[in-house]
Motif scaffolding. Structure first.
Motif, mmCIF file in Angstrom:
data_model
loop_
_atom_site.group_PDB
_atom_site.id
_atom_site.type_symbol
_atom_site.label_atom_id
_atom_site.label_comp_id
_atom_site.label_asym_id
_atom_site.label_seq_id
_atom_site.Cartn_x
_atom_site.Cartn_y
_atom_site.Cartn_z
ATOM 1 N N ALA A 110 0.814 -1.218 0.000
ATOM 2 C CA ALA A 110 0.000 0.000 0.000
ATOM 3 C C ALA A 110 0.844 1.264 0.000
ATOM 4 O O ALA A 110 0.311 2.372 0.128
ATOM 5 C CB ALA A 110 -0.928 -0.004 1.215
ATOM 6 N N TYR A 111 2.137 1.121 -0.173
ATOM 7 C CA TYR A 111 3.022 2.291 -0.075
ATOM 8 C C TYR A 111 2.785 3.267 -1.231
ATOM 9 O O TYR A 111 2.705 2.864 -2.397
ATOM 10 C CB TYR A 111 4.489 1.860 -0.063
ATOM 11 C CG TYR A 111 5.443 3.036 -0.063
ATOM 12 C CD1 TYR A 111 5.563 3.846 1.065
ATOM 13 C CD2 TYR A 111 6.201 3.352 -1.199
ATOM 14 C CE1 TYR A 111 6.405 4.938 1.069
ATOM 15 C CE2 TYR A 111 7.061 4.437 -1.194
ATOM 16 C CZ TYR A 111 7.165 5.234 -0.057
ATOM 17 O OH TYR A 111 8.006 6.321 -0.065
ATOM 18 N N GLU A 112 2.701 4.542 -0.895
ATOM 19 C CA GLU A 112 2.554 5.593 -1.888
ATOM 20 C C GLU A 112 3.892 6.306 -2.063
ATOM 21 O O GLU A 112 4.433 6.859 -1.099
ATOM 22 C CB GLU A 112 1.480 6.598 -1.462
ATOM 23 C CG GLU A 112 0.080 6.015 -1.426
ATOM 24 C CD GLU A 112 -0.973 7.074 -1.099
ATOM 25 O OE1 GLU A 112 -0.606 8.272 -1.102
ATOM 26 O OE2 GLU A 112 -2.119 6.692 -0.843
ATOM 27 N N ILE A 113 4.428 6.264 -3.285
ATOM 28 C CA ILE A 113 5.703 6.911 -3.571
ATOM 29 C C ILE A 113 5.589 8.406 -3.293
ATOM 30 O O ILE A 113 4.628 9.051 -3.704
ATOM 31 C CB ILE A 113 6.119 6.652 -5.033
ATOM 32 C CG1 ILE A 113 6.399 5.153 -5.226
ATOM 33 C CG2 ILE A 113 7.347 7.482 -5.417
ATOM 34 C CD1 ILE A 113 6.651 4.750 -6.656
ATOM 35 N N PHE A 114 6.573 8.942 -2.590
ATOM 36 C CA PHE A 114 6.519 10.355 -2.175
ATOM 37 C C PHE A 114 6.590 11.290 -3.372
ATOM 38 O O PHE A 114 5.822 12.244 -3.470
ATOM 39 C CB PHE A 114 7.667 10.637 -1.206
ATOM 40 C CG PHE A 114 7.669 12.030 -0.660
ATOM 41 C CD1 PHE A 114 6.850 12.374 0.396
ATOM 42 C CD2 PHE A 114 8.497 13.014 -1.202
ATOM 43 C CE1 PHE A 114 6.838 13.671 0.904
ATOM 44 C CE2 PHE A 114 8.496 14.310 -0.710
ATOM 45 C CZ PHE A 114 7.659 14.640 0.344
ATOM 46 N N VAL A 174 12.767 17.668 1.353
ATOM 47 C CA VAL A 174 13.600 16.487 1.582
ATOM 48 C C VAL A 174 13.380 15.956 2.992
ATOM 49 O O VAL A 174 13.296 14.741 3.213
ATOM 50 C CB VAL A 174 15.082 16.804 1.325
ATOM 51 C CG1 VAL A 174 15.973 15.650 1.792
ATOM 52 C CG2 VAL A 174 15.315 17.065 -0.161
ATOM 53 N N TYR A 175 13.263 16.853 3.962
ATOM 54 C CA TYR A 175 12.967 16.390 5.332
ATOM 55 C C TYR A 175 11.567 15.775 5.407
ATOM 56 O O TYR A 175 11.353 14.799 6.150
ATOM 57 C CB TYR A 175 13.103 17.545 6.329
ATOM 58 C CG TYR A 175 14.516 17.737 6.835
ATOM 59 C CD1 TYR A 175 15.113 16.786 7.660
ATOM 60 C CD2 TYR A 175 15.258 18.860 6.495
ATOM 61 C CE1 TYR A 175 16.406 16.952 8.131
ATOM 62 C CE2 TYR A 175 16.559 19.049 6.958
ATOM 63 C CZ TYR A 175 17.130 18.079 7.777
ATOM 64 O OH TYR A 175 18.407 18.230 8.238
ATOM 65 N N ALA A 176 10.629 16.307 4.650
ATOM 66 C CA ALA A 176 9.294 15.704 4.602
ATOM 67 C C ALA A 176 9.373 14.309 3.985
ATOM 68 O O ALA A 176 8.665 13.375 4.405
ATOM 69 C CB ALA A 176 8.349 16.593 3.795
ATOM 70 N N TYR A 177 10.218 14.150 2.996
ATOM 71 C CA TYR A 177 10.464 12.841 2.368
ATOM 72 C C TYR A 177 11.013 11.858 3.393
ATOM 73 O O TYR A 177 10.574 10.704 3.476
ATOM 74 C CB TYR A 177 11.438 13.048 1.210
ATOM 75 C CG TYR A 177 11.867 11.810 0.450
ATOM 76 C CD1 TYR A 177 10.967 10.816 0.085
ATOM 77 C CD2 TYR A 177 13.200 11.672 0.055
ATOM 78 C CE1 TYR A 177 11.379 9.702 -0.642
ATOM 79 C CE2 TYR A 177 13.623 10.571 -0.673
ATOM 80 C CZ TYR A 177 12.711 9.586 -1.018
ATOM 81 O OH TYR A 177 13.127 8.487 -1.750
ATOM 82 N N ARG A 178 11.968 12.315 4.191
ATOM 83 C CA ARG A 178 12.523 11.452 5.233
ATOM 84 C C ARG A 178 11.433 10.989 6.196
ATOM 85 O O ARG A 178 11.343 9.802 6.546
ATOM 86 C CB ARG A 178 13.639 12.170 5.993
ATOM 87 C CG ARG A 178 14.914 12.353 5.189
ATOM 88 C CD ARG A 178 15.999 13.030 6.025
ATOM 89 N NE ARG A 178 16.416 12.206 7.151
ATOM 90 C CZ ARG A 178 17.305 11.218 7.063
ATOM 91 N NH1 ARG A 178 17.861 10.925 5.897
ATOM 92 N NH2 ARG A 178 17.633 10.519 8.126
#
Length: 386
Positions: free
Chosen positions: A63-67, A102-106
């Protein structure tokens, strides 16, 4: 089987430490890339995150959604199997994505890994996660060394952190540890984590040798400089001499002659050189030339590994005289993870030990780091043998 709770804690601890390293940075520091070997801090933050997304979440979290679909192109390093990527020398041109994104991606990927842990008890996932953790630890070391290069090439020589002790003192006399000749076992031999280049435990025959109980110090290296070591071509390999003359090298990286006194840039700013601290930021060429000047040599990686229990190590990555080659029976893993170590086994020298920039729970006596002979932005030093 690794206990899932302890592995998850290890993962979260590692993720937090990476961001802790970046806390002293100004926002402008995150995107600077002075040379091709140095990556911007923002890129390290994204790449170490992409690793978990690419190799764990995409194949194992249904169910992972690519960032962001573009991030694989932006943050892939050298994995040909995965696809196209930004050229290494262009990482400093990535003013976008923003540091905030990028921090939100982390955060996005870290939370997805935590959710996966609650649902997936597959040993394969655990194994790749453990590799990913140590991969991020490698980038923590690179973060510190890259940050030092970025700030050390800023004309203002700004302070990163006054609390980082990058130059520990070793006030001991140099003694020689005598090692008997004979057959020794080399390579990883425990249930703990290791990289594939440490596997293939095998026997080697070593002639009797001696190895120093401590690293070469700044004072010893200054004596080499004062004796004209950088001007005596007979101390250097031909390639090393070309490197010295072509780049006008006359001292280790970050050293500055200030009104007749040696100072160096540290993560705490410009400071007077402490003579009893181990010399650092030298190339293999310089390590070899110094050893020649002393009438000694560098140890092979096998001599280092055999003797390491008799001396303290971990303050400097130590140059060895060994080419980076596979151990007997070495076989690259299938797929992209097979590109991790094996494809670099050419034109590199082995470094052993660890350094003040190496994070905790990462290095071990069989760890084989490797760099090209002219590189010196890492915390590299030397130990003599004869």
């Amino acid at each position: 089987m690794i206990l899932t709770d302890s592995l998850l804690d290890f993962f979260l601890e590692t993720r937090n430490h990476t961001e802790k390293i970046c806390e002293p940075l100004e926002i402008e520091d995150y995107v600077v890339q002075p040379i091709v070997d140095v990556s911007p801090p923002k890129w390290h933050l994204g790449h170490s995150t992409w690793f978990f997304e690419e190799f764990i979440l995409k194949p194992h979290a249904k169910a992972y959604e690519i960032f962001d679909e573009d991030f694989s192109f932006v943050f892939n390093s050298y994995y040909e199997t995965v696809g196209k990527r930004v050229v290494r020398s262009d990482r400093g041109n990535l003013s976008r994505p923003s540091v905030e994104k990028v921090y939100a991606y982390r955060d996005h990927v870290t939370e997805a890994i935590k959710n996966l842990f609650a649902q997936n008890q597959d040993q394969e996932v655990f194994d790749v996660l453990e590799i990913g953790i140590h991969h991020e630890k490698q980038h923590q070391e690179l973060l510190l060394t890259d940050i030092k290069f970025i700030l050390g090439n800023n004309p203002l020589l700004p302070v990163y952190s006054e609390g980082f002790d990058g130059h520990p003192i070793e006030r001991r006399q140099t003694d020689w540890i005598s090692m008997d000749g004979g057959i020794y076992n080399i390579g990883h031999n425990s249930d703990g984590f290791c990289y594939d280049n440490e596997l293939g435990r095998h026997k080697v025959y070593l002639h009797p040798y001696e190895i120093a109980n401590k690293l070469v110090t700044n004072s010893e290296y200054i004596a080499f400089i004062d004796a004209g070591g950088y001007q005596k071509f007979d101390l250097w390999h031909a390639e090393g001499w070309d490197w010295v003359t072509g780049n006008k090298i006359s001292a280790p990286l970050y050293w500055h002659d200030v009104e007749g006194s040696w100072q160096h840039y540290t993560l705490g700013g410009l400071q007077k050189i402490e003579g009893d601290a181990p010399v650092t930021h030298i190339s293999y060429y310089e390590a070899f030339a110094f050893a020649q000047w002393k009438g000694c040599r560098l140890p092979t990686e096998f001599e280092w590994e055999t003797a390491q229990e008799f001396f303290p190590w971990g303050k400097r990555w130590e140059w060895t005289e060994s080419a980076y080659l596979p151990y007997p029976g070495y076989k690259k893993a299938d797929g992209a993870l097979g590109e991790y170590n094996g494809k670099f086994m050419v034109n590199q020298k082995v470094l052993r030990g660890g350094s003040v920039a190496t994070p905790k729970k990462h290095t071990r006596p069989t760890y084989r780091n490797f760099f090209q002979t002219g590189l010196r932005w890492q915390f590299t030093g030397l130990r003599l043998a004869k």
